[in-house]
Design a protein around this motif. Structure first.
Motif, PDB file in Angstrom:
ATOM      1  N   UNK A 183       1.799   0.075  22.482  1.00 41.38           N
ATOM      2  CA  UNK A 183       2.239  -1.240  22.830  1.00 41.38           C
ATOM      3  C   UNK A 183       3.917  -1.177  23.020  1.00 41.38           C
ATOM      4  N   UNK A 184       4.204  -0.269  24.013  1.00 40.66           N
ATOM      5  CA  UNK A 184       5.530   0.094  24.269  1.00 40.66           C
ATOM      6  C   UNK A 184       5.464  -0.881  25.733  1.00 40.66           C
ATOM      7  N   UNK A 185       6.251  -1.771  25.888  1.00 40.94           N
ATOM      8  CA  UNK A 185       6.473  -2.345  27.439  1.00 40.94           C
ATOM      9  C   UNK A 185       7.449  -1.991  28.181  1.00 40.94           C
ATOM     10  N   UNK A 186       7.176  -1.457  29.529  1.00 39.09           N
ATOM     11  CA  UNK A 186       8.300  -1.153  30.353  1.00 39.09           C
ATOM     12  C   UNK A 186       8.446   0.269  30.156  1.00 39.09           C
ATOM     13  N   UNK A 216      -5.544   4.413  30.098  1.00 42.14           N
ATOM     14  CA  UNK A 216      -6.049   4.083  28.556  1.00 42.14           C
ATOM     15  C   UNK A 216      -5.005   4.580  27.750  1.00 42.14           C
ATOM     16  N   UNK A 217      -3.935   3.286  27.725  1.00 40.82           N
ATOM     17  CA  UNK A 217      -3.025   3.689  26.795  1.00 40.82           C
ATOM     18  C   UNK A 217      -3.093   4.502  25.532  1.00 40.82           C
ATOM     19  N   UNK A 221      -2.363   8.662  24.688  1.00 45.75           N
ATOM     20  CA  UNK A 221      -1.411   8.706  24.108  1.00 45.75           C
ATOM     21  C   UNK A 221      -0.786  10.250  23.761  1.00 45.75           C
ATOM     22  N   UNK A 222       0.349  10.508  24.514  1.00 47.08           N
ATOM     23  CA  UNK A 222       0.839  12.044  24.409  1.00 47.08           C
ATOM     24  C   UNK A 222       1.000  12.544  23.258  1.00 47.08           C
ATOM     25  N   UNK A 223       1.689  11.630  21.982  1.00 48.53           N
ATOM     26  CA  UNK A 223       1.636  11.971  20.866  1.00 48.53           C
ATOM     27  C   UNK A 223       0.569  12.355  20.140  1.00 48.53           C
ATOM     28  N   UNK A 224      -0.538  11.285  20.117  1.00 50.66           N
ATOM     29  CA  UNK A 224      -1.670  11.472  19.248  1.00 50.66           C
ATOM     30  C   UNK A 224      -2.920  12.371  19.869  1.00 50.66           C
ATOM     31  N   UNK A 225      -2.759  12.263  21.165  1.00 57.01           N
ATOM     32  CA  UNK A 225      -3.763  13.292  21.921  1.00 57.01           C
ATOM     33  C   UNK A 225      -3.195  14.196  22.824  1.00 57.01           C
ATOM     34  N   UNK A 227      -3.614  17.178  23.848  1.00 56.12           N
ATOM     35  CA  UNK A 227      -4.449  17.892  24.673  1.00 56.12           C
ATOM     36  C   UNK A 227      -4.985  16.829  26.049  1.00 56.12           C
ATOM     37  N   UNK A 228      -5.646  16.028  25.548  1.00 57.88           N
ATOM     38  CA  UNK A 228      -6.425  14.769  26.442  1.00 57.88           C
ATOM     39  C   UNK A 228      -5.062  14.382  27.259  1.00 57.88           C
ATOM     40  N   UNK A 229      -3.950  14.058  26.840  1.00 53.57           N
ATOM     41  CA  UNK A 229      -2.851  13.419  27.735  1.00 53.57           C
ATOM     42  C   UNK A 229      -2.457  14.497  28.781  1.00 53.57           C
ATOM     43  N   UNK A 230      -2.432  15.857  28.442  1.00 54.15           N
ATOM     44  CA  UNK A 230      -1.986  16.920  29.421  1.00 54.15           C
ATOM     45  C   UNK A 230      -3.313  16.889  30.475  1.00 54.15           C
ATOM     46  N   UNK A 231      -4.395  16.722  30.219  1.00 49.75           N
ATOM     47  CA  UNK A 231      -5.165  16.826  31.134  1.00 49.75           C
ATOM     48  C   UNK A 231      -5.280  15.735  32.217  1.00 49.75           C
ATOM     49  N   UNK A 232      -4.974  14.546  31.488  1.00 50.61           N
ATOM     50  CA  UNK A 232      -4.674  13.162  32.465  1.00 50.61           C
ATOM     51  C   UNK A 232      -3.558  13.626  33.418  1.00 50.61           C
ATOM     52  N   UNK A 233      -2.535  14.142  32.827  1.00 55.25           N
ATOM     53  CA  UNK A 233      -1.315  14.357  33.537  1.00 55.25           C
ATOM     54  C   UNK A 233      -1.732  15.228  34.717  1.00 55.25           C
TER      55      UNK A 233
END
Length: 771
Positions: A183-186, A216-217, A221-225, A227-233
């Motif tokens: 829920x971070x805006x901006x 899919x915020x 989420x790069x802190x919670x997930x 590995x998944x965030x890196x694949x999306x990156x």
């Protein structure tokens, strides 16, 4: 014949197509003219670009916070790295520079591949401009037509945006309003949150990571997930290569690096005084609505650059928040350790079941006719969530129920400090953490006030004519007119049947049995009347237990009553907004001078009560403020603890500042396991003590911390010149019959008054004779 048949089918097909296009055109037109809700005009859309954040200022014009949709100070186009813009366009809208707000090519792709062929890999059809419209205006609910109505609105408004703004402006507007993970805006807040970096310093990998989360915020989420965030990156990097924003070598080099975050909380809900800022936001919106309706103006909190002047002192606010955090960490550990493995949030099945059934998701699924088993299965699905912790927010793994139980164990708190001469609020802490616990415990919550109500009872007694050196027996008695109710004393208070305390001793030691006897002597109606004079408006139960604080009220209401003890007997109603100016400096609202309430009690009564409450600090239930914290400020005060240790309270009264602290669990069914840690002196007092210690060390506040109450009059000093307790033969005989059973329902009010006047008169005469 065949030709004729084919012609008929062709005509029908063409007719159907024409009918469909006509229906679509009519539907489009109905949205355009506002049948589904008025669309923002071009003038309104123009204002967004020029919107200025409204500023929230403290009493010294220090910045407390801002309210805005688009705050140009956060990020400009020059602050955006080229690779960030390229990543956004390549991933979210590859033809962004070619269309005028709506990408019809993408719409056709979505229609044929996603809808007809059920190929979800084809992506969505919303352009960056359409997404911007959604970010700014949100979506309204229209039943079955919700999605088509909102999509058409977004297409119409996207074209308007494109007509009014350059492509660069739209990119800036988008990145300042889009929601990222947690829920971070901006983009600036997201950069600070996940990489502790300003937007202009983001690397290619970091930019690609943040852009990747937009799909899919939570899921990326790069802190919670990570590995998944890196694949999306890496998908974002592939898109950048595909559209010629980077070459293969740079894509490969960046993809080969592991994802690294440098997490730091930084969002619109953090910072100083978040509960106060939300309170002001709601208050100002109401004020502006009223002003606009009366004066036919159109002030907008989020874009008109207003300056909201408040009473808060930012330094005192920081001291209050520091004190709260320092103490609540300690008392939370005491709270959990005392319960151990038998904590109600772990063992009380009825409590847990009722909490589950009160969850919004449970109620939603129940309305959708889900079975209890299906609902519970859904609520027990395990995933990662961010849980509040007094160290740092922890990434936990569990279900929605686990998350609920995790939050259920935390004590919450409220703290407020008020200038008693004016009612100006100087510090305001609504809870332990606004992100996880948004409920405001200062102005919204109402809890039983416990023994903090007793000074009102004793004030009534003094106004009623009872001598402060009148002695009351400590012994517990049963009230047959109240269904054999027997009020008891907490802790190690005396129960000697012949021991008697003066009013001062009874108040300073917070003796329950005597408080009830005093209330019975003066009458419940008289106590309620006195409470009203002191600004209490909440419902007050007309029962003897009122003396023990069974009434529920907000912290602002209670602290308002206590201001009278430091303000010559007059109540100062707490307030927080002084004035509002527009961006040109013109005052559009100013707090009117409120009508002064009549004097709540006499000057003599005030001095007597201050001296009696000083004893609470010096030798009574709040003495640890002297012994443990070593504070030598001129202070009066009162502790409070409610039944079953559900609420802990402390009020500190100084000549220039009144402070109130509360601690308890948000669920009324959970209290402290024992009085040692649950009593107000342990649970609530330390926040006030730690707050004052910081103020004492700051010379800026010498006029407050070194202020002294005036010397009491000779009459007041003489009235208090008696032993704190007595145990003599006369009192044994006089009270022996009453100590068995005190049946007020069989004695008339007039007889009670005569009996009291006769006894107290005799005592005073005997005291003088002894001297």
């Amino acid at each position: 014949m065949k030709f004729t048949l084919k012609s008929k089918w062709l005509k029908r097909l063409l007719y159907t197509i024409a009918l469909g296009f006509s229906a679509l055109a009519l539907f489009w037109f109905s949205v355009y003219i506002g049948l589904w809700g008025t669309l923002p005009s071009e003038e309104h859309i123009k204002d967004i670009k020029h919107a200025e954040a409204s500023l929230l200022l403290d009493a010294e014009n220090e910045l407390l916070g801002k309210y805005f949709i688009f705050d140009r100070q956060i990020v400009t186009y020059e602050d955006l790295p080229k690779h960030l813009v390229d990543a956004l366009v390549a991933t979210e809208d590859s033809r962004f520079y070619d269309h005028n707000g709506v990408d019809y090519t993408s719409l056709l792709r979505v229609f044929f591949k996603s809808i007809l062929m059920h190929d979800n890999s084809s992506g969505g059809g919303s352009t960056i401009s359409q997404q911007l419209v959604k970010n700014i205006y949100g979506r309204e609910h229209h039943g079955w037509f919700t999605m088509p109505v909102n999509k058409v609105k977004e297409m119409i408004l996207a074209k308007r945006f494109e007509n009014l703004y350059s492509k660069q402006d739209i990119i800036v507007l988008y990145l300042n309003t889009v929601p990222f993970s947690e829920n971070v805006f901006g983009i600036e807040s997201a950069s600070q949150r996940f990489f502790s970096a300003k937007t202009k310093n983001l690397s290619l990998a970091q930019s690609a990571t943040l852009v990747g989360t937009l799909k899919a915020p939570h899921g990326y989420n790069p802190r919670l997930f990570p590995e998944r965030s890196q694949l999306r990156r890496d998908v974002v990097l592939q898109q950048m290569e595909k559209h010629d924003y980077i070459d293969n070598a740079l894509k490969k080099e960046t993809s080969d690096t592991s994802l690294e975050t440098e997490y730091r909380k930084f969002s619109h809900i953090d910072g100083v005084a978040p509960y106060f800022r939300e309170k002001i936001r709601l208050e100002v919106k109401g004020l502006l609505d009223s002003l606009n309706a009366t004066n036919k103006t159109s002030y907008d909190l989020y874009k008109d650059g207003l300056k909201i002047h408040t009473t808060l002192d930012i330094t005192m606010q920081r001291y209050a928040e520091n004190a709260m955090q320092q103490h609540m960490k300690i008392v939370q550990k005491q709270f959990e350790n005392a319960y151990g493995k038998n904590a109600p949030w772990l063992k009380n099945k009825t409590l847990i079941t009722n909490k589950i059934k009160s969850l919004p998701l449970y109620k939603t699924l129940q309305r959708q006719k889900w079975s209890d088993k299906a609902i519970m299965d859904s609520l027990n699905v395990t995933s990662k969530f961010t849980g509040f912790s007094w160290e740092d927010d922890a990434v936990l793994e569990g279900s929605i129920i686990d998350s609920m139980i995790h939050n259920l164990k935390f004590l919450n708190t409220g703290f407020v400090a008020v200038d008693p001469q004016t009612g100006a609020i100087k510090a305001y802490v609504g809870g332990i953490d606004f992100e996880h616990f948004k409920y405001d415990h200062v102005s919204v919550s109402k809890r039983q006030v416990g023994s903090t109500f007793k000074p009102i009872v004793y004030t009534t007694a003094l106004e009623y004519g009872i001598d402060p050196c009148a002695y009351y027996p400590v012994k517990e008695i049963t009230y047959t007119n109240q269904k054999n109710w027997t009020p008891t004393n907490g802790g190690k208070q005396e129960t000697d049947r012949y021991l008697n305390y003066s009013l001062e001793k009874a108040l300073s030691e917070s003796v329950n049995t005597i408080a009830v006897k005093v209330l019975e002597d003066v009458g419940i109606d008289a106590v309620i009347s006195q409470a009203r004079k002191m600004g209490i408006t909440s419902v007050l139960p007309e029962v003897p237990s009122l003396a023990l604080g069974t009434a529920e009220m907000s912290m602002l209401e209670l602290i308002g009553a206590y201001t009278s003890f430091a303000n010559e007997g007059y109540v100062s109603k707490p307030f927080y907004i002084t004035k509002i100016a527009d961006k040109f400096g013109t005052i559009i609202y100013e707090r009117a001078t409120t009508e002064t309430l009549p004097e709540a009690f006499s000057k003599e009564t005030r001095q007597l009560m201050v001296e009696m409450m000083k004893s609470t600090i010096n030798t009574g239930t709040a003495r640890r403020i002297r012994t443990q914290y070593g504070l030598q400020n001129d202070l009066a005060g009162k502790t409070g603890t409610t039944q079953n240790n559900k609420d802990g309270w402390f009020v500190g009264v100084s000549p220039k500042l009144v402070m109130l602290s509360w601690v308890g669990n948000d669920d009324h069914r959970i209290g402290f396991s024992n009085t040692t840690i649950g009593q107000g002196a342990n649970s609530a007092l330390p926040t006030v003590a730690l707050f004052l210690k910081q103020m004492n060390a700051d010379q800026k506040f010498n006029t407050i911390t070194k202020a002294k109450f005036e010397m009491p009059s000779e009459e007041v000093l003489n009235a208090l010149a008696c032993a704190a307790e007595k145990r003599d033969g006369f009192l044994k005989r006089m009270f022996k019959k009453d100590q068995k059973e005190r049946e007020f329902d069989t004695v008339s009010e007039e007889d009670k008054k005569k009996k009291k006047r006769g006894l107290f008169g005799f005592l005073k005469k005997k005291e003088k004779d002894n001297k």
